[in-house]
Design an enzyme around this catalytic site. Structure first.
Site, PDB file in Angstrom:
ATOM      1  N   PRO A   2      38.656  31.531  47.028  1.00 18.01           N
ATOM      2  CA  PRO A   2      38.159  31.571  48.367  1.00 18.01           C
ATOM      3  C   PRO A   2      36.832  30.878  48.535  1.00 18.01           C
ATOM      4  CG  PRO A   2      37.854  33.644  47.228  1.00 18.01           C
ATOM      5  CD  PRO A   2      38.056  32.592  46.252  1.00 18.01           C
ATOM      6  N   GLU A   3      36.848  29.879  49.360  1.00 11.10           N
ATOM      7  CA  GLU A   3      35.614  29.279  49.827  1.00 11.10           C
ATOM      8  C   GLU A   3      35.452  29.702  51.286  1.00 11.10           C
ATOM      9  OE1 GLU A   3      35.295  25.124  48.757  1.00 11.10           O
ATOM     10  OE2 GLU A   3      36.872  25.359  47.286  1.00 11.10           O
ATOM     11  N   HIS A  92      47.649  44.725  40.327  1.00 17.49           N
ATOM     12  CA  HIS A  92      46.301  44.249  40.654  1.00 17.49           C
ATOM     13  C   HIS A  92      45.799  44.693  42.022  1.00 17.49           C
ATOM     14  CE1 HIS A  92      46.671  42.017  37.011  1.00 17.49           C
ATOM     15  NE2 HIS A  92      47.569  41.200  37.499  1.00 17.49           N
ATOM     16  N   ARG A 115      42.135  38.566  38.582  1.00 15.70           N
ATOM     17  CA  ARG A 115      41.099  38.274  37.586  1.00 15.70           C
ATOM     18  C   ARG A 115      39.905  39.212  37.648  1.00 15.70           C
ATOM     19  NH1 ARG A 115      40.217  31.879  37.487  1.00 15.70           N
ATOM     20  NH2 ARG A 115      39.179  32.400  35.546  1.00 15.70           N
TER      21      ARG A 115
END
Length: 277
Positions: A2-3, A92, A115
């Site tokens: 994500p930017e 997750h 992650r």
DNA sequence: CTCCTGACCTGAGTGC
DNA sequence: TGCACTCAGGTCAGGA
């Protein structure tokens, strides 16, 4: 993932369901994200009400009636999912927030992050700008404060490449590795140019390209390479508009030379050696 | 200050 | 099928 454009896409989707919503229940399945989630986050959030979310760089901030602020960072692989059907845990999923809107609709907001480079925190409204993740953020990439005059003093002693500077959140908040390549291609500036070698005109061109690229990406829901999806499951369609990122060996749209992928500070950087000076 | 490296994690893809 | 290896949208701490 994500930017800025992906984070903004997520923020907009969250806004649809959290504004004035009651926080009925918070379930934390895993505390060990990039940093540990505070143990009292659940108790401090439940039975409070959310207000309108806003964004600082790549951080989503959701204020509450009790003057707390929920901070969400998506790291590399974080996703927010918003569902109004019965929740079924998937791999997750680390945190759930059950909200009830003013119209009595119930939604489960889920934070999923394979992650675990992302982070979730709860802070006091008055401490936002003291928070260790927010107190060094530079100029917002889409704000009026991003001007040549504001930027110049920050850049004059920087010898590293402009590509590397663009992803430095203490200079400009919001640009990441995909959009840095895209912005420099649009601006026709070579990514290896040392930051302090850029003229005013170069900087002006970069600022303009930055606004253009990021706004367009927001319109299309961001870029899906791997993990990013909009909270309703839709993908981000800016991927189809990428001109250089991930396109090594393909022809430059403008001059037909091959796009090059080369590492800058250990991060892949895509550019056209002919068009970008 | 500025810059660079290693670390934090999981999963997908590649080559043998 | 298995294993070893590389790479991935982020960003901090520590050291030069």
């Amino acid at each position: 993932m994500p930017e800025l454009p992906e984070v903004e896409t997520v923020r907009l989707a969250i806004s649809e369901v959290v504004n004035k919503a009651l926080i009925e229940k918070v379930d934390i399945f895993r505390y060990d994200l990039r940093w540990k989630i505070k143990h009292d986050l659940k108790n401090n959030l439940e039975k409070d009400f959310f207000k309108t979310p806003f964004r600082l760089g790549k951080y989503i901030l959701i204020p509450t009636n009790k003057d707390n602020v929920l901070l969400i960072h998506l790291g590399m692989s974080g996703q927010i999912k918003i569902q109004n059907k019965k929740y079924k845990k998937t791999k997750h999923d680390h945190l759930n927030i059950l909200v009830k809107t003013q119209c009595n609709l119930t939604y489960t907001i889920t934070y999923n992050d394979p992650r675990r480079f992302g982070f979730i925190d709860l802070l006091k409204k008055k401490d936002i700008h003291k928070h260790f993740l927010l107190n060094k953020l530079g100029f917002e990439a889409l704000s009026k404060e991003l001007t040549i005059n504001n930027l110049k003093p920050l850049l004059k002693n920087r010898t590293k490449s402009i590509k590397n500077t663009l992803i430095d959140q203490t200079v400009i908040a919001g640009i990441g590795n995909i959009y840095a390549s895209e912005i420099l291609y649009k601006a026709k500036i070579h990514p290896f140019r040392s930051t302090n070698s850029l003229s005013d005109i170069d900087l002006k061109t970069i600022i303009k390209a930055c606004r253009f690229i990021l706004k367009k990406a927001i319109k299309l829901g961001g870029t899906t390479i791997k993990n990013h999806a909009q909270p309703d499951g839709k993908l981000g369609y800016f991927k189809q508009k990428l001109k250089v990122y991930g396109k090594a060996g393909e022809k430059c749209f403008s001059c037909k030379n091959n796009i090059i992928n080369s590492s800058i500070a250990k991060r892949s950087t895509y550019y056209c050696d002919n068009c970008q000076m």
